[in-house]
Design a protein around this motif. Structure first.
Motif: not given
Length: 274
Positions: A78-80, A102-109, A131-134, A157-159
């Motif tokens: 789950d990206i972002g 599930v792996a949760y990904i976000d760039n917000d601390p 970061d989804a950019r990378d 997931l890119l929701l």
């Protein structure tokens, strides 16, 4: 909400609004800052339907994850992912199949710290600051690879993540990179606000979000169109009904739709066949 001093140690600037925290405000949450609330109030003046949009986004997430788990997917990235709320991906997937990971990904601390605290004892989840950019950073991250086996089918997931990336080529690259990294039988899900139904409103919102720093990068005058989102699924087989406005994508029995133009966001799932 964490104290500002702790957030500052994480390199966080509470004066810059964030889309996930604005959505939290729209739906009555408390995990937002003054800058988020002020930007959200200005956005609501342009588009009072934004709280409904956030709720429809959560409904789409639920239906999409249930579909994917029902199709045999047991691994999700789950990206972002945004702020933890009720009905997270792991909760929905594990209701269908208890062994879902599930792996949760976000760039917000803020997101990462909250999610790590919430899921500290859950061995079937991981929370990763990236970061989804990378995409390569995400795909090569040791915590992701300790949980997710990329040799087996996975759902990416890119929701509403690509909405915050104004560069069209970068958005397409992100989708291609994940598409190419996963094995056949894997799926990619995308949800994205679009300009087709309310072009004047979405143009004003695009300007507001860029002026307030919610979206950073090259300036654009308008959100992407539904056709732009359909092109992101190139090389994948679209699951029926294809890319559709969110309330029209496999609605649950009894779900009501207030009519065209109210929800100007689309979603879809593509399957990698080969």
């Amino acid at each position: 909400m964490m104290a500002h001093s702790k957030l500052e140690r994480l390199g966080f600037d509470p004066t810059i609004p964030n889309e996930a925290r604005m959505c939290d405000y729209f739906i009555g949450g408390k995990d937002n800052f003054a800058a988020d609330r002020e930007a959200a109030r200005r956005a609501l003046e342009l588009a009072p339907e934004l709280p409904m949009m956030c709720h429809e986004g959560r409904r789409f997430l639920s239906r999409a994850v249930r579909y994917l788990a029902g199709a045999g997917i047991r691994q999700f990235i789950d990206i972002g992912c945004g702020l933890p709320t009720q009905g997270n991906v792991h909760e929905i997937a594990q209701e269908v199949a208890s062994d879902s990971r599930v792996a949760y990904i976000d760039n917000d601390p803020v997101v990462v710290v909250h999610a790590q605290a919430l899921l500290e004892d859950d061995k079937q989840t991981a929370v990763i600051e990236a970061d989804a950019r990378d995409p390569d950073q995400i795909l090569g991250h040791p915590r992701l690879n300790n949980l997710i086996d990329l040799r087996e089918p996975v759902a990416v997931l890119l929701l509403f993540t690509l909405v915050t990336i104004p560069e069209d080529e970068l958005a397409a690259h992100i989708v291609r990179r994940f598409r190419d990294a996963v094995v056949p039988g894997s799926h990619l899900a995308i949800a994205h606000s679009v300009s087709d139904l309310r072009p004047e409103t979405t143009a004003k919102l695009a300007a507001l979000y860029q002026d307030d720093g919610v979206v950073s990068g090259p300036r654009r005058d308008q959100l992407r169109s539904k056709a732009d989102i359909e092109r992101l699924f190139e090389g994948l087989s679209l699951v029926e009904p294809g890319v559709a406005y969110l309330p029209e994508w496999r609605p649950d029995p009894g779900e009501t739709y207030t009519g065209p133009g109210t929800i100007w966001a689309v979603g879809g799932i593509g399957r990698k066949d080969a």
